[in-house]
Design a protein around this motif. Structure first.
Motif, short mmCIF file in Angstrom:
data_model
loop_
_atom_site.label_atom_id
_atom_site.label_comp_id
_atom_site.label_asym_id
_atom_site.label_seq_id
_atom_site.Cartn_x
_atom_site.Cartn_y
_atom_site.Cartn_z
N GLN A 68 21.36 24.38 -21.96
CA GLN A 68 19.80 24.93 -21.68
C GLN A 68 19.14 25.40 -22.90
N HIS A 72 15.93 23.93 -24.76
CA HIS A 72 14.85 25.03 -25.05
C HIS A 72 14.25 24.78 -26.52
N ASP A 75 12.60 21.58 -26.82
CA ASP A 75 11.30 21.59 -26.28
C ASP A 75 10.37 22.46 -27.18
N PHE A 153 14.77 33.30 -21.66
CA PHE A 153 14.56 31.91 -22.26
C PHE A 153 15.61 31.75 -23.30
N THR A 155 17.52 30.08 -26.14
CA THR A 155 17.02 29.25 -27.41
C THR A 155 17.99 28.98 -28.34
#
Length: 284
Positions: A68, A72, A75, A153, A155
């Motif tokens: 994940q 991120h 992204d 979040f 990252t």
């Protein structure tokens, strides 16, 4: 005293009484303020150490979210390309190809984040005491907001994306001449107790902005004030050039610092207000 100045006196955390009587509306706050001030003075360094430990320890909470975190990261790069703002590859290529840029950047990344922050905090406490409580609480609130970002979040930094991303881990490239074991800038032997998937927001940039704004505002020397303004800019270039953060990480670091500044005053007034409410409840 005016009501505004009364509030400022109660929020400062100083033992020096006001020259005039407090406004009647704030007398209950004054009863609660001494206890609050003593608690903050007694626990100020312990609290800072606790939040600093939480800053690093929170990374363990996202250690299982590698896929994940990498998504991120990709992204963020996609969003930056869509905006036409993606300086990371250019900076990273320059730092990786030229050791006279990469090696100093490695040392700046590995030392200044904690070192300069501690120096500025001590300078406030020693030479700008009237600004110390506000500055300390601003730093604490900024860090707390950063912790929320780390957990909400996760990252992966550019250096930990797959090879197709084109990034070079500059700290790992020069690890043989530093005290760090590889990327991330942590001392050898400590890499296992940290988690690298906590790039958003960049508290390297956030803490640097905290330092820079306080230096610019409170220093009396023009050269020092200029260095204060340059410091967060230099750190932003360093963290992107070493492939430890994205541009949007840096923007988010600025955002949490400014949000922390905005929220510091209200949170400092909240303690005396709660104390006054409790005191009034006990009297009733």
């Amino acid at each position: 005293m005016t009501l505004k100045n009364d509030y400022a006196y109660l929020a400062r955390g100083t033992d020096t009484p006001p020259d005039e009587a407090l406004s009647p509306a704030l007398e209950p706050l004054a009863e609660a303020a001494p206890k609050r001030r003593r608690w903050w003075r007694r626990g100020q360094w312990e609290l800072l150490l606790l939040v600093s430990a939480a800053y690093d320890g929170s990374r363990l909470l996202v250690s299982g979210n590698r896929l994940q975190a990498e998504q991120h990261g990709r992204d963020l790069l996609t969003a930056e390309h869509a905006l036409g703002l993606s300086p990371e590859h250019w900076l990273n290529g320059a730092f990786a190809d030229h050791s006279w840029l990469g090696v100093p950047a490695d040392y700046l990344y590995a030392t200044l984040h904690y070192g300069i922050t501690a120096v500025v905090l001590f300078w406030l406490w020693r030479h700008r005491r009237e600004h110390y409580v506000h500055g300390r609480n601003w730093l604490l609130l900024t860090t707390a907001l950063g912790l929320v970002g780390f957990v909400a979040f996760p990252t992966a930094p550019p250096r930990l994306l797959d090879a197709s991303s084109g990034f070079v881990d500059v700290l790992a490239q020069h690890a043989s001449i530093g005290w760090w074991s590889g990327g991330g800038g942590v001392p050898t032997g400590l890499a296992a107790v940290t988690n690298d998937y906590a790039a958003m927001p960049s508290l390297h940039v956030g803490w640097a902005l905290w330092c820079g704004l306080l230096i610019f505002r409170l220093s009396r020397r023009r050269v020092v004030r200029l260095l204060g303004l340059l410091y967060p800019v230099i750190i932003a270039v360093v963290v992107m050039g070493t492939a430890n953060h994205y541009l949007l990480d840096c923007v988010a670091g600025v955002a949490v610092t400014l949000l922390g500044l905005w929220g510091t005053g209200p949170t400092m007034r909240l303690g005396p207000w709660i104390g006054a409410k409790r005191a009034a409840a006990r009297r009733s």
